[in-house]
Design an enzyme around this catalytic site. Structure first.
Site, PDB file in Angstrom:
ATOM      1  N   ARG A 148      32.946  44.576  43.954  1.00  0.00           N
ATOM      2  CA  ARG A 148      34.130  43.880  43.444  1.00  0.00           C
ATOM      3  C   ARG A 148      35.412  44.493  44.025  1.00  0.00           C
ATOM      4  O   ARG A 148      36.373  43.786  44.309  1.00  0.00           O
ATOM      5  CB  ARG A 148      34.123  43.862  41.924  1.00  0.00           C
ATOM      6  CG  ARG A 148      32.942  43.005  41.403  1.00  0.00           C
ATOM      7  CD  ARG A 148      32.968  42.772  39.923  1.00  0.00           C
ATOM      8  NE  ARG A 148      34.036  41.880  39.505  1.00  0.00           N
ATOM      9  CZ  ARG A 148      34.044  40.560  39.668  1.00  0.00           C
ATOM     10  NH1 ARG A 148      33.034  39.946  40.272  1.00  0.00           N
ATOM     11  NH2 ARG A 148      35.057  39.837  39.233  1.00  0.00           N
ATOM     12  N   PHE A 173      38.188  23.571  36.828  1.00  0.00           N
ATOM     13  CA  PHE A 173      37.910  23.757  38.260  1.00  0.00           C
ATOM     14  C   PHE A 173      36.441  23.576  38.623  1.00  0.00           C
ATOM     15  O   PHE A 173      36.083  23.666  39.797  1.00  0.00           O
ATOM     16  CB  PHE A 173      38.385  25.149  38.715  1.00  0.00           C
ATOM     17  CG  PHE A 173      37.721  26.296  37.999  1.00  0.00           C
ATOM     18  CD1 PHE A 173      36.461  26.738  38.366  1.00  0.00           C
ATOM     19  CD2 PHE A 173      38.370  26.939  36.950  1.00  0.00           C
ATOM     20  CE1 PHE A 173      35.845  27.795  37.706  1.00  0.00           C
ATOM     21  CE2 PHE A 173      37.764  28.001  36.280  1.00  0.00           C
ATOM     22  CZ  PHE A 173      36.495  28.421  36.662  1.00  0.00           C
ATOM     23  N   ARG A 225      38.845  39.445  50.550  1.00  0.00           N
ATOM     24  CA  ARG A 225      39.631  38.234  50.260  1.00  0.00           C
ATOM     25  C   ARG A 225      41.007  38.272  50.916  1.00  0.00           C
ATOM     26  O   ARG A 225      41.485  37.248  51.396  1.00  0.00           O
ATOM     27  CB  ARG A 225      39.722  38.023  48.754  1.00  0.00           C
ATOM     28  CG  ARG A 225      38.385  37.546  48.186  1.00  0.00           C
ATOM     29  CD  ARG A 225      38.438  37.371  46.694  1.00  0.00           C
ATOM     30  NE  ARG A 225      37.230  36.726  46.192  1.00  0.00           N
ATOM     31  CZ  ARG A 225      36.702  36.983  45.006  1.00  0.00           C
ATOM     32  NH1 ARG A 225      37.272  37.875  44.199  1.00  0.00           N
ATOM     33  NH2 ARG A 225      35.612  36.350  44.617  1.00  0.00           N
ATOM     34  N   LYS A 254      30.796  32.738  50.977  1.00  0.00           N
ATOM     35  CA  LYS A 254      30.996  31.309  50.708  1.00  0.00           C
ATOM     36  C   LYS A 254      31.208  30.504  52.000  1.00  0.00           C
ATOM     37  O   LYS A 254      31.426  31.077  53.074  1.00  0.00           O
ATOM     38  CB  LYS A 254      32.180  31.141  49.754  1.00  0.00           C
ATOM     39  CG  LYS A 254      31.913  31.740  48.373  1.00  0.00           C
ATOM     40  CD  LYS A 254      33.095  31.527  47.447  1.00  0.00           C
ATOM     41  CE  LYS A 254      32.823  32.066  46.068  1.00  0.00           C
ATOM     42  NZ  LYS A 254      33.973  31.826  45.161  1.00  0.00           N
ATOM     43  N   HIS A 308      31.596  35.697  46.555  1.00  0.00           N
ATOM     44  CA  HIS A 308      31.275  35.789  45.125  1.00  0.00           C
ATOM     45  C   HIS A 308      30.553  37.105  44.926  1.00  0.00           C
ATOM     46  O   HIS A 308      29.762  37.518  45.777  1.00  0.00           O
ATOM     47  CB  HIS A 308      30.347  34.639  44.701  1.00  0.00           C
ATOM     48  CG  HIS A 308      29.684  34.872  43.375  1.00  0.00           C
ATOM     49  ND1 HIS A 308      30.248  34.468  42.194  1.00  0.00           N
ATOM     50  CD2 HIS A 308      28.521  35.511  43.040  1.00  0.00           C
ATOM     51  CE1 HIS A 308      29.452  34.837  41.188  1.00  0.00           C
ATOM     52  NE2 HIS A 308      28.397  35.467  41.680  1.00  0.00           N
TER      53      HIS A 308
END
Length: 140
Positions: free
Chosen positions: A87, A59, A104, A11, A117
């Site tokens: 993931r 959101f 993350r 991102k 993502h």
């Protein structure tokens, strides 16, 4: 074990931090091959269509605005259980809850600017891959 493909997006926040190579290294060390990749600045319409599943969520507007705030790096990953493996590498959606050493936990600032993502299932992976890549752009 099943060989799978999954879509991954780095991102705008992570692209801005210049950590694309570090994230790619994690994919490769986990046994995932990058079989397609492109950098793109999404249009508002592209982001809205891609995240249409969330259009009724509170959101949605903020997510779309964030995803068009700068370029993204989009890739198709292939490997054994690629969806679950990616993931696991990404970590929890909220970086404050993500395990140490996940993408993350290491690179995301907030639940909104959460660095990456990844597709959540085989059917969504196939749909998301088709959204960004034609068959002639995938080499695997």
């Amino acid at each position: 074990m099943t060989k799978q493909r999954t879509l991954s997006i780095i991102k705008p926040d992570a692209v801005e931090k210049n950590v694309i190579g570090e994230i790619y290294s994690r994919f490769e060390k986990a046994g995932l091959r990058i079989i397609a990749a492109k950098m793109k600045h999404l249009s508002k319409a592209e982001a809205e269509r891609f995240y249409a599943v969330h259009k009724d969520r509170p959101f949605f507007s903020a997510l779309v605005e964030f995803m068009i705030s700068g370029p993204v790096m989009i890739q198709v990953l292939e490997g054994e259980n690629a969806i679950a493996k990616n993931r696991e590498l990404m970590g929890a959606t909220n970086p404050k809850e993500a395990k140490a050493g996940t993408i993350r936990a290491d690179f995301a600032d907030s639940i909104d600017a959460n660095a990456v993502h990844g597709s959540d299932a085989e059917d969504t992976a196939a749909q998301e891959i088709r959204y960004f890549f034609s068959d002639t752009e995938i080499f695997g």
